[in-house]
Design an enzyme around this catalytic site. Structure first.
Site, mmCIF file in Angstrom:
data_model
loop_
_atom_site.group_PDB
_atom_site.id
_atom_site.type_symbol
_atom_site.label_atom_id
_atom_site.label_comp_id
_atom_site.label_asym_id
_atom_site.label_seq_id
_atom_site.Cartn_x
_atom_site.Cartn_y
_atom_site.Cartn_z
ATOM 1 N N LYS A 1 -16.766 58.922 65.573
ATOM 2 C CA LYS A 1 -17.458 59.955 65.685
ATOM 3 C C LYS A 1 -18.027 60.642 66.775
ATOM 4 O O LYS A 1 -18.304 59.792 67.533
ATOM 5 C CB LYS A 1 -18.594 59.758 63.963
ATOM 6 C CG LYS A 1 -17.408 60.041 63.183
ATOM 7 C CD LYS A 1 -18.941 59.185 62.003
ATOM 8 C CE LYS A 1 -17.376 60.383 60.791
ATOM 9 N NZ LYS A 1 -18.242 60.142 59.205
ATOM 10 N N ARG B 1 -15.219 52.274 56.977
ATOM 11 C CA ARG B 1 -14.343 53.382 57.485
ATOM 12 C C ARG B 1 -13.638 53.338 58.913
ATOM 13 O O ARG B 1 -14.596 53.938 59.359
ATOM 14 C CB ARG B 1 -14.447 54.482 56.519
ATOM 15 C CG ARG B 1 -12.822 55.911 56.420
ATOM 16 C CD ARG B 1 -13.261 57.217 55.845
ATOM 17 N NE ARG B 1 -13.061 58.326 55.583
ATOM 18 C CZ ARG B 1 -12.628 59.202 56.168
ATOM 19 N NH1 ARG B 1 -13.502 59.068 57.711
ATOM 20 N NH2 ARG B 1 -11.943 59.939 56.389
HETATM 21 C C1 8Y7 Z 1 -16.648 60.183 56.438
HETATM 22 C C2 8Y7 Z 1 -15.404 60.233 55.435
HETATM 23 C C3 8Y7 Z 1 -15.205 61.566 57.006
HETATM 24 C C4 8Y7 Z 1 -18.006 58.738 56.224
HETATM 25 C C5 8Y7 Z 1 -16.985 58.688 53.564
HETATM 26 C C6 8Y7 Z 1 -14.320 61.824 60.157
HETATM 27 C C7 8Y7 Z 1 -13.498 61.860 55.009
HETATM 28 C C8 8Y7 Z 1 -15.216 62.812 59.240
HETATM 29 N N1 8Y7 Z 1 -16.066 60.927 57.020
HETATM 30 N N2 8Y7 Z 1 -15.925 59.740 53.991
HETATM 31 N N3 8Y7 Z 1 -15.355 61.083 55.631
HETATM 32 N N4 8Y7 Z 1 -17.722 58.738 54.588
HETATM 33 N N5 8Y7 Z 1 -16.809 57.938 52.293
HETATM 34 O O1 8Y7 Z 1 -15.266 62.192 61.247
HETATM 35 O O2 8Y7 Z 1 -18.534 58.764 57.349
HETATM 36 O O3 8Y7 Z 1 -13.642 60.733 59.540
HETATM 37 S S1 8Y7 Z 1 -14.566 62.771 57.673
#
Ligand code: 8Y7
Length: 283
Positions: A225, A259
C-alpha cells in the site's frame, strides 16, 4: 468471545483458530487479459492454484479497482469480470472464495457462482447491500473507509482515529445483527489507506489490539500500500519487506487474516509470528 472458530463459507471452511492469508486475485482486464478487454479465466485459475499451494486460506476476487482515485465500473462490467473467474476456480480449489465488491448485484451473482464470503470496503452501506448479504447468508468482512474511493484521500480527518474506526465498525456490526446477520458471520477491518493519512494508518496499526478486543475476527490489508511508499519512498514492487513487517505486527496484536498479493512470503511471516506467540514458556 467466539473468535476461535471455523467459518462456514458456503460449504468451504475458513479456519480462524490460527492466522491465515487471504490471497488477492484482481480480475481487471489489465491483470488477466485475454489480449482484449476480457479476463482469461484459465490464467486466473493458475494464479489461484499457486496461491493455494503457497498456503492461502481464502482467495479474494475483485473486479473493480478499489484503489484510491480509481474509476467506477458498471454493475454489468463487474459481473462479467468476476463471475467467469469464480465459476472457473470454485470447483477446482478447496478453499473459499471471497468477492471484493460493494454492489449488491455483484454480491448476488458472485455467491450464486460459488463465492463464499463478501468482502465489502463500504461495509454494506451501499443501497441494497445489507439486504443482499442477509439473503446470501455468507460471512461478511466489514471494512472502515472514510469517503468514497474517488475522494477519500483528499482530506481525511479524525479526532481520534483508533476509537472512531472501532466505533464505526461496531455500529456496522450492530446494524448487520439487527438486519439478521449473525455476529459469528462477521469479520472487521480498519481499512488501511482508505481515507487515512500516514499517521492515521500508523496509529491504527500501533493500537490494532484495541479493535481485536472487540471480539470479532480482524482482517487487515497492507500489502504494497501507498502508506509504505510514502513513508519509505519505495515503488510498488519493492514493498514486500515492509508489508511483511506490518503483517507480523498485526498478527502479534491478534489479527486473524492478512490480505496479501504475496501469499507465500506472508504465510511464512505470520506462521513465524504465530510460533513466537504460541511457544510454551515452561521447559
Ligand atoms: C483492502 C480491501 C483493498 C483492505 C479489505 C489494495 C479490496 C486496495 N484493500 N479489502 N480491498 N481490506 N478487507 O491496495 O485493506 O489492495 S483494495
Amino acid at each position: 468471545m467466539m473468535n476461535n472458530v471455523i467459518l462456514d463459507c458456503a460449504g468451504k471452511p475458513l479456519d480462524l483458530t490460527r492466522p491465515q492469508v487471504m490471497g488477492i486475485l484482481n480480475v481487471t482486464p489489465d491483470s488477466f487479459s485475454d489480449g482484449g478487454q476480457f479476463v482469461a479465466p484459465d490464467a486466473a485459475l493458475k494464479q489461484a492454484q499457486k496461491m493455494v499451494a503457497d498456503g492461502a486460506a481464502i482467495i479474494d476476487v475483485g473486479g473493480e479497482s478499489t484503489r484510491p482515485g480509481a474509476a467506477m465500473v458498471s454493475v454489468d462490467e463487474e459481473i462479467a469480470r468476476v463471475v467467469p473467474v469464480i465459476e472457473a476456480i470454485q470447483a477446482e480449489i478447496a478453499i473459499p472464495i471471497s468477492i471484493d465488491t460493494s454492489k449488491p448485484e455483484v454480491m448476488r451473482a458472485a455467491v450464486n457462482a460459488g463465492a463464499g464470503m463478501i468482502n465489502d470496503v463500504q461495509a454494506l452501506r451501499v443501497k441494497g447491500a445489507l439486504q443482499a448479504a442477509v439473503e446470501l447468508d455468507v460471512p461478511v468482512c466489514l471494512m472502515h473507509s472514510q469517503g468514497t474511493p474517488d475522494t477519500m484521500q483528499d482530506k481525511p480527518q479524525y479526532d481520534a482515529v483508533v476509537a472512531e474506526v472501532s466505533q464505526f465498525l461496531m455500529d456496522r456490526v450492530a446494524v448487520c445483527e439487527q438486519a439478521g446477520i449473525s455476529r459469528d458471520k462477521l469479520i472487521v477491518d480498519p481499512g488501511f489507506g482508505f481515507g487515512k493519512r500516514a499517521n492515521h494508518n500508523l496509529r491504527l496499526m500501533k493500537h490494532l489490539g484495541d479493535l481485536v478486543k472487540q471480539g470479532l475476527p480482524v482482517l487487515i490489508g497492507v500489502s504494497r500500500k501507498s502508506m509504505i511508499g510514502k513513508l519509505l519512498n519505495v515503488p510498488m514492487d519493492e514493498r514486500l519487506a515492509a508489508s511483511l513487517a506490518l503483517s507480523a505486527l498485526a498478527i502479534w496484536q491478534g489479527a486473524k487474516i492478512i490480505r496479501s498479493h504475496d501469499v507465500g512470503a506472508t504465510v511464512q511471516a505470520i506462521m513465524m509470528t504465530n510460533h513466537v506467540m504460541k511457544v510454551n514458556d515452561v521447559g
